[in-house]
Design an enzyme around this catalytic site. Sequence first.
Site, PDB file in Angstrom:
ATOM      1  N   SER A   1      48.588  17.741 -58.257  1.00 36.63           N
ATOM      2  CA  SER A   1      49.968  17.240 -58.429  1.00 36.63           C
ATOM      3  C   SER A   1      50.899  17.759 -57.344  1.00 36.63           C
ATOM      4  O   SER A   1      51.939  17.143 -57.075  1.00 36.63           O
ATOM      5  CB  SER A   1      50.539  17.702 -59.765  1.00 36.63           C
TER       6      SER A   1
ATOM      7  N   ALA B   1      53.248  23.584 -65.858  1.00 36.34           N
ATOM      8  CA  ALA B   1      51.857  24.049 -65.800  1.00 36.34           C
ATOM      9  C   ALA B   1      50.910  22.952 -65.296  1.00 36.34           C
ATOM     10  O   ALA B   1      51.136  21.773 -65.592  1.00 36.34           O
ATOM     11  CB  ALA B   1      51.430  24.497 -67.194  1.00 36.34           C
ATOM     12  N   PRO B   2      49.889  23.313 -64.509  1.00 32.61           N
ATOM     13  CA  PRO B   2      49.503  24.673 -64.094  1.00 32.61           C
ATOM     14  C   PRO B   2      50.298  25.230 -62.914  1.00 32.61           C
ATOM     15  O   PRO B   2      50.099  26.376 -62.523  1.00 32.61           O
ATOM     16  CB  PRO B   2      48.026  24.498 -63.719  1.00 32.61           C
TER      17      PRO B   2
ATOM     18  N   GLY C   1      51.562  23.269 -59.783  1.00 29.15           N
ATOM     19  CA  GLY C   1      51.564  22.644 -58.451  1.00 29.15           C
ATOM     20  C   GLY C   1      52.964  22.440 -57.884  1.00 29.15           C
ATOM     21  O   GLY C   1      53.239  22.794 -56.733  1.00 29.15           O
TER      22      GLY C   1
ATOM     23  N   ASP D   1      57.184  25.684 -69.413  1.00 26.24           N
ATOM     24  CA  ASP D   1      56.016  25.008 -69.998  1.00 26.24           C
ATOM     25  C   ASP D   1      55.410  25.951 -71.026  1.00 26.24           C
ATOM     26  O   ASP D   1      55.350  27.160 -70.797  1.00 26.24           O
ATOM     27  CB  ASP D   1      54.974  24.678 -68.912  1.00 26.24           C
TER      28      ASP D   1
ATOM     29  N   ASP E   1      60.511  24.647 -74.538  1.00 26.23           N
ATOM     30  CA  ASP E   1      60.467  23.183 -74.541  1.00 26.23           C
ATOM     31  C   ASP E   1      61.386  22.668 -73.422  1.00 26.23           C
ATOM     32  O   ASP E   1      62.590  22.983 -73.413  1.00 26.23           O
ATOM     33  CB  ASP E   1      60.953  22.669 -75.909  1.00 26.23           C
TER      34      ASP E   1
ATOM     35  N   ASP F   1      58.031  16.935 -64.434  1.00 26.72           N
ATOM     36  CA  ASP F   1      56.786  16.138 -64.449  1.00 26.72           C
ATOM     37  C   ASP F   1      56.253  16.083 -65.879  1.00 26.72           C
ATOM     38  O   ASP F   1      55.040  15.999 -66.091  1.00 26.72           O
ATOM     39  CB  ASP F   1      55.775  16.814 -63.499  1.00 26.72           C
TER      40      ASP F   1
ATOM     41  N   LYS G   1      56.832   8.276 -66.328  1.00 25.91           N
ATOM     42  CA  LYS G   1      55.466   7.792 -66.587  1.00 25.91           C
ATOM     43  C   LYS G   1      55.562   6.385 -67.164  1.00 25.91           C
ATOM     44  O   LYS G   1      56.378   6.123 -68.061  1.00 25.91           O
ATOM     45  CB  LYS G   1      54.754   8.715 -67.584  1.00 25.91           C
TER      46      LYS G   1
HETATM   47  C1  LIG Z   1      51.352  16.440 -65.582  1.00 28.53           C
HETATM   48  S1  LIG Z   1      51.484  18.056 -66.173  1.00 28.53           S
HETATM   49  C2  LIG Z   1      52.471  18.833 -64.959  1.00 28.53           C
HETATM   50  C3  LIG Z   1      51.730  19.217 -63.715  1.00 28.53           C
HETATM   51  C4  LIG Z   1      52.581  20.036 -62.784  1.00 28.53           C
HETATM   52  N1  LIG Z   1      53.684  19.253 -62.236  1.00 28.53           N
HETATM   53  C5  LIG Z   1      51.797  20.580 -61.639  1.00 28.53           C
HETATM   54  O1  LIG Z   1      52.100  20.254 -60.491  1.00 28.53           O
HETATM   55  O2  LIG Z   1      50.879  21.378 -61.865  1.00 28.53           O
HETATM   56  C6  LIG Z   1      52.589  17.886 -67.500  1.00 28.53           C
HETATM   57  C7  LIG Z   1      52.999  19.186 -68.136  1.00 28.53           C
HETATM   58  O3  LIG Z   1      54.120  18.906 -68.957  1.00 28.53           O
HETATM   59  C8  LIG Z   1      54.082  19.825 -70.035  1.00 28.53           C
HETATM   60  N2  LIG Z   1      54.971  19.337 -71.087  1.00 28.53           N
HETATM   61  C9  LIG Z   1      54.905  18.192 -71.788  1.00 28.53           C
HETATM   62  N3  LIG Z   1      55.925  18.140 -72.673  1.00 28.53           N
HETATM   63  C10 LIG Z   1      56.640  19.267 -72.494  1.00 28.53           C
HETATM   64  C11 LIG Z   1      57.811  19.786 -73.097  1.00 28.53           C
HETATM   65  N4  LIG Z   1      58.453  19.131 -74.053  1.00 28.53           N
HETATM   66  N5  LIG Z   1      58.264  20.977 -72.639  1.00 28.53           N
HETATM   67  C12 LIG Z   1      57.653  21.650 -71.670  1.00 28.53           C
HETATM   68  N6  LIG Z   1      56.537  21.203 -71.078  1.00 28.53           N
HETATM   69  C13 LIG Z   1      56.046  20.022 -71.470  1.00 28.53           C
HETATM   70  C14 LIG Z   1      52.615  19.898 -70.428  1.00 28.53           C
HETATM   71  O4  LIG Z   1      52.341  21.116 -71.095  1.00 28.53           O
HETATM   72  C15 LIG Z   1      51.944  19.815 -69.043  1.00 28.53           C
HETATM   73  O5  LIG Z   1      51.622  21.105 -68.579  1.00 28.53           O
END
Ligand SMILES: C[S@@+](CC[C@H](N)C(=O)[O-])C[C@H]1O[C@@H](n2cnc3c(N)ncnc32)[C@H](O)[C@@H]1O
Length: 355
Positions: free
Chosen positions: A191, A224-225, A227, A243, A263, A279, A308
């Site tokens: 990502s 997370a993770p 990027g 996250d 959150d 993201d 998305k």
């Molecule tokens: C596509 S991944 C992100 C990848 C990240 N941008 C990277 O470069 O590694 C989506 C992330 O959004 C987090 N997520 C989804 N809903 C969330 C929320 N309400 N609050 C915080 N994190 C959230 C998930 O735990 C997941 O780790």
Amino acid sequence: MGNPALSTEGLLAYCRPGFEPDLAAELSHHAGALGLPVYAKTERGSAFVMLLGAPRETLAESIRLEQLIFARQKYALIDELTDLDIADRVSPVIDALGGKGRYGELSVETPDSDAARPLAGLAKSFGNALRPALRKRGLLTDKPNAKLPQLHVIFLSNRHLLLASSTENDRSPWPMGIPRLKQDSRAPSRSAMKLDEAILCLMTPAERLNLIAAGMQAADLGAAPGGWSWVLAKNQLHVSAIDNGPMSPDALATGLIEHIRADGFHWQPQRPIDWMVCDMVETPSKVAKRMAQWFANGWCRNAIFNLKLPMKKRWEETALCLDLFQSQCGRPVLIRARQLYHDREEITVFVHALK
Ligand SMILES: C[S@@+](CC[C@H](N)C(=O)[O-])C[C@H]1O[C@@H](n2cnc3c(N)ncnc32)[C@H](O)[C@@H]1O
């Protein structure tokens, strides 16, 4: 062969394979708003859309690449040549140009589709044959000249091609509109390339220089993770990474990233910060509303976020969400949105608060 009586001139744009209906809807929307009686022609999986029925100059000038979300590249379509004799594909191209125009560069290419990609070798060798023939007739300069239009020959099959042109100030600088970014092996996730590409493609060089600087404060929602946080840290920004999931040790090792388990739809900074990136995988309208809240409350000056789009009518949903964002962000903002090369079923949006 191209028949001037059945003119195919118009506009040609590339997109991610599978997103042709979305690009067609977007182009038709803009043409409709301008009152142009055009129609979109495309095939699913072809990675391009043609907008036909109006002079190419009118279309090229009134629909610009920078305003398009689902287009990677945009050209003025000159002609479509079919049933070509493979023994001589040069003469029909010269004929179709009708001795008109002078081009500063030639690009022979293919759309980014499964069917056309294998024609890349043919495109290269055809370019070597066409270039001297064009120069002999004064249609192409001896040395590249970016001030003149560029001629594009687009192979759809070995007997079928499109002829198009572009101008320097209204085309992607990258062949086929695809920036070739090198993946950094230290990045915690693939990502990371999405944010690298967003910074490169959605921001001007001056904006990159002025809006991204060492020591700035950023928040990464759905980090997370890690990027995106890692890309921000690479630019020497301090990042609050929001996250509930685990962050990669490589991201945390930068020393610039603080992991906050919270959150992303509720967390807010204690004082205004320079950047917010997001993201989170959520419905696009929910994300758009939350992003608007950040700007309405003055919590950040700049943002890059993903919307998305797992649904069918992705252009309609995009237009709806961007309208929603604009109506709720409560201040003048600059917005640029694009489906980037590294975006799959999503688009990326850059927002900069103007006041
Ligand atoms: C596509 S991944 C992100 C990848 C990240 N941008 C990277 O470069 O590694 C989506 C992330 O959004 C987090 N997520 C989804 N809903 C969330 C929320 N309400 N609050 C915080 N994190 C959230 C998930 O735990 C997941 O780790």
